[in-house]
Write an enzyme that holds these catalytic residues in place. Structure first.
Site, PDB file in Angstrom:
ATOM      1  N   TYR A 145     -15.687 -28.898 -31.648  1.00 24.54           N
ATOM      2  CA  TYR A 145     -16.834 -28.226 -31.125  1.00 24.54           C
ATOM      3  C   TYR A 145     -18.589 -28.041 -31.725  1.00 24.54           C
ATOM      4  O   TYR A 145     -18.400 -27.169 -32.763  1.00 24.54           O
ATOM      5  CB  TYR A 145     -16.430 -26.630 -30.796  1.00 24.54           C
ATOM      6  CG  TYR A 145     -15.459 -26.584 -29.973  1.00 24.54           C
ATOM      7  CD1 TYR A 145     -15.020 -27.428 -29.175  1.00 24.54           C
ATOM      8  CD2 TYR A 145     -14.343 -25.429 -30.041  1.00 24.54           C
ATOM      9  CE1 TYR A 145     -13.790 -27.856 -28.052  1.00 24.54           C
ATOM     10  CE2 TYR A 145     -13.216 -24.969 -28.729  1.00 24.54           C
ATOM     11  CZ  TYR A 145     -13.182 -25.974 -28.485  1.00 24.54           C
ATOM     12  OH  TYR A 145     -12.107 -26.078 -27.430  1.00 24.54           O
ATOM     13  N   LYS A 176     -10.963 -33.658 -27.802  1.00 23.74           N
ATOM     14  CA  LYS A 176     -11.091 -32.236 -26.486  1.00 23.74           C
ATOM     15  C   LYS A 176     -13.018 -31.320 -27.064  1.00 23.74           C
ATOM     16  O   LYS A 176     -12.735 -30.934 -27.976  1.00 23.74           O
ATOM     17  CB  LYS A 176      -9.912 -30.922 -27.272  1.00 23.74           C
ATOM     18  CG  LYS A 176     -10.143 -29.475 -26.392  1.00 23.74           C
ATOM     19  CD  LYS A 176      -8.471 -28.587 -26.899  1.00 23.74           C
ATOM     20  CE  LYS A 176      -9.406 -27.561 -25.882  1.00 23.74           C
ATOM     21  NZ  LYS A 176      -8.112 -25.998 -25.832  1.00 23.74           N
TER      22      LYS A 176
HETATM   23  P1  FBP Z   1     -10.075 -21.991 -22.849  1.00 25.10           P
HETATM   24  O1  FBP Z   1      -9.515 -22.660 -21.913  1.00 25.10           O
HETATM   25  O2  FBP Z   1      -9.313 -20.301 -22.341  1.00 25.10           O
HETATM   26  O3  FBP Z   1     -11.380 -21.080 -23.203  1.00 25.10           O
HETATM   27  O4  FBP Z   1      -9.023 -22.100 -24.081  1.00 25.10           O
HETATM   28  C1  FBP Z   1      -9.552 -23.912 -25.214  1.00 25.10           C
HETATM   29  C2  FBP Z   1      -9.998 -23.224 -26.478  1.00 25.10           C
HETATM   30  O5  FBP Z   1     -10.609 -24.251 -27.046  1.00 25.10           O
HETATM   31  C3  FBP Z   1      -8.297 -22.300 -27.363  1.00 25.10           C
HETATM   32  O6  FBP Z   1      -7.772 -24.085 -27.523  1.00 25.10           O
HETATM   33  C4  FBP Z   1      -9.376 -21.452 -28.292  1.00 25.10           C
HETATM   34  O7  FBP Z   1      -8.389 -20.782 -28.259  1.00 25.10           O
HETATM   35  C5  FBP Z   1     -10.815 -21.182 -27.878  1.00 25.10           C
HETATM   36  O8  FBP Z   1     -11.187 -21.928 -26.531  1.00 25.10           O
HETATM   37  C6  FBP Z   1     -11.772 -21.145 -28.502  1.00 25.10           C
HETATM   38  O9  FBP Z   1     -12.582 -20.470 -28.108  1.00 25.10           O
HETATM   39  P2  FBP Z   1     -13.535 -19.638 -28.574  1.00 25.10           P
HETATM   40  O10 FBP Z   1     -14.172 -21.042 -29.820  1.00 25.10           O
HETATM   41  O11 FBP Z   1     -15.111 -21.334 -28.222  1.00 25.10           O
HETATM   42  O12 FBP Z   1     -14.556 -19.033 -28.689  1.00 25.10           O
END
Ligand code: FBP
Length: 252
Positions: A145, A176
């Protein structure tokens, strides 16, 4: 090093993962009376035919019997954070590879906030985990991310492809990442990731139609599948929705 068999959590190179680490990442704000209970999630993972269910170590330990009984492959997230701390993002390791193995995991997951001031710390932790997990035969999934100071001024397209390429370069089996909703950009990302498979994160819950059309686009662009939480377990009928997603990803 022996090649790890990604089909422990994939079916012919395609994947459908159910993510449930939001309780740590966001607090129980995403939950209602049903989905606050991990039993509900294990049941969806099983009846929805997911390739893996993603938990932090606490749920993997406390609900271990139920997870094993479901026979859904377990992916344990090895790092995590709350959203209470402000500033540049960092997610530190909270579970070891050995602990994940002892809880029955066949795969491990790790988040790196690319572009954060703390990126080098996460990279270093990941590299150790990746080496050990691969030696021990586990599939390694990295959440990339792009966040923090270093991403300012860069386009979503560039960041998405960079995340995919990073996954390949740092040795993940599956990366991912977030989809910018542009099929062309995603195909470039998939190309950039080479032999590392690309799965897409869900994000906040949207309408069912919109979600399914996004899954179609992801598969159409060459993505390996999805790793989502809220869009599934917040839906009115998660198992029915999962069946529709399954049909798009696997053709049945
Ligand atoms: P979701 O499909 O609910 O968005 O989950 C994906 C995910 O990567 C989870 O594994 C993690 O808890 C969450 O999103 C983190 O979200 P963010 O850092 O964007 O708040």
């Amino acid at each position: 090093m022996k090649k790890v068999n990604v089909n422990k959590i994939m079916t012919r190179g395609k994947a459908m993962f159910l993510a449930y680490d939001q309780g740590l990442e966001h607090g129980p704000v995403d939950f209602n009376d049903k989905n606050v209970d991990p039993h509900y999630i294990i049941d969806i993972a099983k009846r929805g035919k997911f390739n893996a269910v993603i938990f932090q170590k606490g749920i993997a330990e406390k609900y271990n019997e139920e997870i094993k009984k479901s026979k859904v492959p377990l992916l344990i997230k090895l790092n995590g954070k709350t959203n209470m701390r402000k500033g540049e993002p960092i997610s530190k390791q909270i579970c070891s590879v050995d602990e994940a193995i002892s809880l029955g995991a066949v795969a491990v997951g790790f988040t790196i906030y690319a572009g954060s001031e703390f990126e080098p710390i996460m990279m270093r932790e990941f590299s150790k985990i990746e080496e050990e997990a691969h030696k021990k035969g586990l599939v390694v999934v990295v959440w990339i991310y792009p966040r923090g100071k270093g991403v300012k001024g860069r386009s979503e397209k560039e960041l998405m492809a960079y995340a995919g390429r990073m996954g390949l370069e740092i040795g993940a089996d599956i990366v991912k990442l977030h989809y910018n909703r542009n099929k062309k950009d995603l195909s470039w990302t998939v190309k950039s990731a080479g032999k590392t498979k690309v799965v897409i994160a869900g994000g906040v819950k949207t309408g069912e139609k919109e979600f399914l059309s996004e899954v179609k686009d992801i598969i159409g662009a060459g993505g390996a599948g999805i790793a989502v939480g809220r869009n599934i377990w917040k839906s009115k009928d998660p198992v029915e929705l999962s069946k529709k997603v399954h049909k798009i990803i696997f053709g049945k």
